[in-house]
Enzyme design. Structure first.
Site, PDB file in Angstrom:
ATOM      1  N   GLU A 161       9.907  12.528   5.148  1.00 41.44           N
ATOM      2  CA  GLU A 161       9.410  11.915   3.913  1.00 41.44           C
ATOM      3  C   GLU A 161       8.811  12.954   2.971  1.00 41.44           C
ATOM      4  OE1 GLU A 161       7.140   8.075   3.900  1.00 41.44           O
ATOM      5  OE2 GLU A 161       5.567   9.341   3.055  1.00 41.44           O
ATOM      6  N   GLU A 187      11.489   4.924  -1.052  1.00 38.86           N
ATOM      7  CA  GLU A 187      10.417   4.161  -0.383  1.00 38.86           C
ATOM      8  C   GLU A 187       9.322   3.772  -1.379  1.00 38.86           C
ATOM      9  OE1 GLU A 187       8.701   6.258   3.058  1.00 38.86           O
ATOM     10  OE2 GLU A 187      10.341   7.693   2.891  1.00 38.86           O
ATOM     11  N   SER A 188       8.821   2.561  -1.268  1.00 34.07           N
ATOM     12  CA  SER A 188       7.627   2.080  -1.980  1.00 34.07           C
ATOM     13  C   SER A 188       7.926   1.596  -3.394  1.00 34.07           C
ATOM     14  CB  SER A 188       6.515   3.158  -2.066  1.00 34.07           C
ATOM     15  OG  SER A 188       6.107   3.576  -0.805  1.00 34.07           O
ATOM     16  N   ASN A 224       9.198   9.141  -1.073  1.00 26.87           N
ATOM     17  CA  ASN A 224       8.172   8.128  -1.265  1.00 26.87           C
ATOM     18  C   ASN A 224       7.765   8.121  -2.727  1.00 26.87           C
ATOM     19  OD1 ASN A 224       6.160   6.220  -1.014  1.00 26.87           O
ATOM     20  ND2 ASN A 224       5.542   6.970   1.012  1.00 26.87           N
ATOM     21  N   GLU A 247       9.761  -3.704   6.173  1.00 26.36           N
ATOM     22  CA  GLU A 247       8.522  -3.245   6.813  1.00 26.36           C
ATOM     23  C   GLU A 247       7.572  -4.378   7.209  1.00 26.36           C
ATOM     24  OE1 GLU A 247       5.501  -0.394   4.760  1.00 26.36           O
ATOM     25  OE2 GLU A 247       6.736   0.783   6.148  1.00 26.36           O
ATOM     26  N   LYS A 289       3.861  -5.060   7.473  1.00 26.90           N
ATOM     27  CA  LYS A 289       2.726  -4.414   6.822  1.00 26.90           C
ATOM     28  C   LYS A 289       1.657  -5.472   6.545  1.00 26.90           C
ATOM     29  CE  LYS A 289       2.010  -1.373   2.802  1.00 26.90           C
ATOM     30  NZ  LYS A 289       2.704  -0.771   1.614  1.00 26.90           N
ATOM     31  N   LYS A 333       6.134   3.753  11.769  1.00 31.31           N
ATOM     32  CA  LYS A 333       5.619   4.265  10.480  1.00 31.31           C
ATOM     33  C   LYS A 333       4.158   4.648  10.706  1.00 31.31           C
ATOM     34  CE  LYS A 333       7.117   4.356   5.992  1.00 31.31           C
ATOM     35  NZ  LYS A 333       6.007   4.561   5.137  1.00 31.31           N
TER      36      LYS A 333
HETATM   37  O1  LIG Z   1       0.930   1.374   1.035  1.00 29.42           O
HETATM   38  C1  LIG Z   1      -0.072   2.083   0.816  1.00 29.42           C
HETATM   39  O2  LIG Z   1      -1.069   1.677   0.182  1.00 29.42           O
HETATM   40  C2  LIG Z   1      -0.133   3.490   1.333  1.00 29.42           C
HETATM   41  C3  LIG Z   1      -1.194   4.315   0.950  1.00 29.42           C
HETATM   42  C4  LIG Z   1      -1.243   5.616   1.446  1.00 29.42           C
HETATM   43  C5  LIG Z   1      -0.274   6.096   2.309  1.00 29.42           C
HETATM   44  C6  LIG Z   1       0.800   5.285   2.693  1.00 29.42           C
HETATM   45  C7  LIG Z   1       0.860   3.985   2.212  1.00 29.42           C
HETATM   46  N1  LIG Z   1       1.884   3.123   2.590  1.00 29.42           N
HETATM   47  C8  LIG Z   1       2.892   3.471   3.527  1.00 29.42           C
HETATM   48  C9  LIG Z   1       4.180   3.381   2.815  1.00 29.42           C
HETATM   49  O3  LIG Z   1       4.774   4.370   2.542  1.00 29.42           O
HETATM   50  C10 LIG Z   1       4.604   1.991   2.420  1.00 29.42           C
HETATM   51  O4  LIG Z   1       4.081   1.061   3.344  1.00 29.42           O
HETATM   52  C11 LIG Z   1       6.108   1.779   2.369  1.00 29.42           C
HETATM   53  O5  LIG Z   1       6.724   2.826   1.664  1.00 29.42           O
HETATM   54  C12 LIG Z   1       6.401   0.441   1.667  1.00 29.42           C
HETATM   55  O6  LIG Z   1       5.782   0.462   0.384  1.00 29.42           O
HETATM   56  P1  LIG Z   1       5.684  -0.940  -0.450  1.00 29.42           P
HETATM   57  O7  LIG Z   1       7.078  -1.550  -0.472  1.00 29.42           O
HETATM   58  O8  LIG Z   1       5.202  -0.532  -1.827  1.00 29.42           O
HETATM   59  O9  LIG Z   1       4.712  -1.812   0.281  1.00 29.42           O
END
Ligand SMILES: O=C(O)c1ccccc1NCC(=O)[C@H](O)[C@H](O)COP(=O)(O)O
Length: 263
Positions: free
Chosen positions: A161, A213-214, A182, A50, A52, A112
């Site tokens: 998602e 994800e995340s 997520n 991603e 970001k 996204k």
């Molecule tokens: O990343 C956030 O803080 C967030 C808060 C609220 C809604 C969506 C958010 N992020 C979008 C995503 O789902 C993440 O960017 C993506 O899954 C990657 O997550 P990470 O690897 O933890 O940065």
């Protein structure tokens, strides 16, 4: 008001303003690529890497990132797709980012964003996206189903998602190819990788692309997602903060057949 309510209110305003403008000229230059095909062909965990710059939960992550350099590093390191956050207000992204990235790589690009209207899907496709995101927590079921059909009729893939069992049940009503779990609660920002473990066991995996994800940080996190039954992970912050993207992506691309318990 939760963050999700706040961003959806903002999206409603943006869509209303967008509809007052003329339709975007057809400027797409790249073909539509398939994330699902890439995942089904892989013998290791696939990575959606991603772009970001910032986020509501962590604030600034890498505001001065060279997005084309980052995207090309992702592609050269084996990314199955590249996710581009296009929300401007809370993530400091843009459709211009997505357009630039999609013209620089030959892998699927995921728009996204928080999709609530067909016009956003049109703009994402026109900017070069091969995949769009539909967040079950952000849409009434009927709206999700209509937007899913609209996007697939445009030849796009859809990342459906979910974050809980009710959302998963609703997602399955469209017989999706790609399901994203997520680990982040979009209302509280709490991240728990067990979310993947709990939900994947409720899915008849078949030939699905199942994305955790995340919150992915380490090889062990990727192994947890794999052992839970996911075949793909979506990684943002860890790769955006990395000064060794290729090495970190190689570490996360764990083999799909676990060696646990191997003799
Ligand atoms: O990343 C956030 O803080 C967030 C808060 C609220 C809604 C969506 C958010 N992020 C979008 C995503 O789902 C993440 O960017 C993506 O899954 C990657 O997550 P990470 O690897 O933890 O940065």
């Amino acid at each position: 008001m939760t963050f999700l309510e706040k961003i959806i209110d903002k999206k409603k305003q943006e869509v209303a303003e967008r509809k007052l403008q003329a339709a975007g000229k057809h400027t797409r230059k790249n073909p539509i690529y398939s994330l699902h095909q890439n995942v089904q062909a892989a013998d290791h965990i696939s990575i959606i890497a991603e772009i970001k710059r910032a986020s509501p939960s962590k604030g600034a992550i890498q505001m001065d990132v060279d997005i084309l350099k980052q995207a090309k590093q992702y592609e050269q390191s084996g990314a199955a797709a590249i996710s581009v956050l296009t929300d401007e207000s809370f993530f400091h992204g843009s459709l211009d980012d997505l357009k630039a990235v999609s013209e620089a790589v030959s892998v699927p690009v995921l728009c996204k964003d928080f999709m609530i209207d067909e016009i956003q899907i049109d703009d994402a496709k026109n900017a070069g996206a091969s995949i769009i995101l539909l967040i079950l927590a952000a849409l009434p079921l009927e709206r999700f189903q209509r937007l899913y059909n609209y996007a697939t009729e445009q030849g796009l893939e859809v990342l459906c998602e979910v974050h809980n069992a009710d959302e998963l049940k609703d997602a399955l009503t469209v017989n999706p190819k790609i399901i994203g779990i997520n680990n982040r609660n979009l209302k509280t920002f709490e991240v728990d990788l067990q979310t993947t473990a709990e939900l994947v066991q409720q899915i008849d995996k078949g030939e699905l692309t199942i994305i955790s994800e995340s919150g992915m940080r380490t090889k062990e996190d990727a192994e947890l997602a794999r052992d839970a039954g996911a075949n793909t992970i979506l990684v943002g912050e860890t790769l955006m903060r990395s000064n060794q993207v290729e090495a970190d992506m190689q570490a996360l691309q764990v083999p799909l057949s676990s060696t646990k318990g191997a003799s």
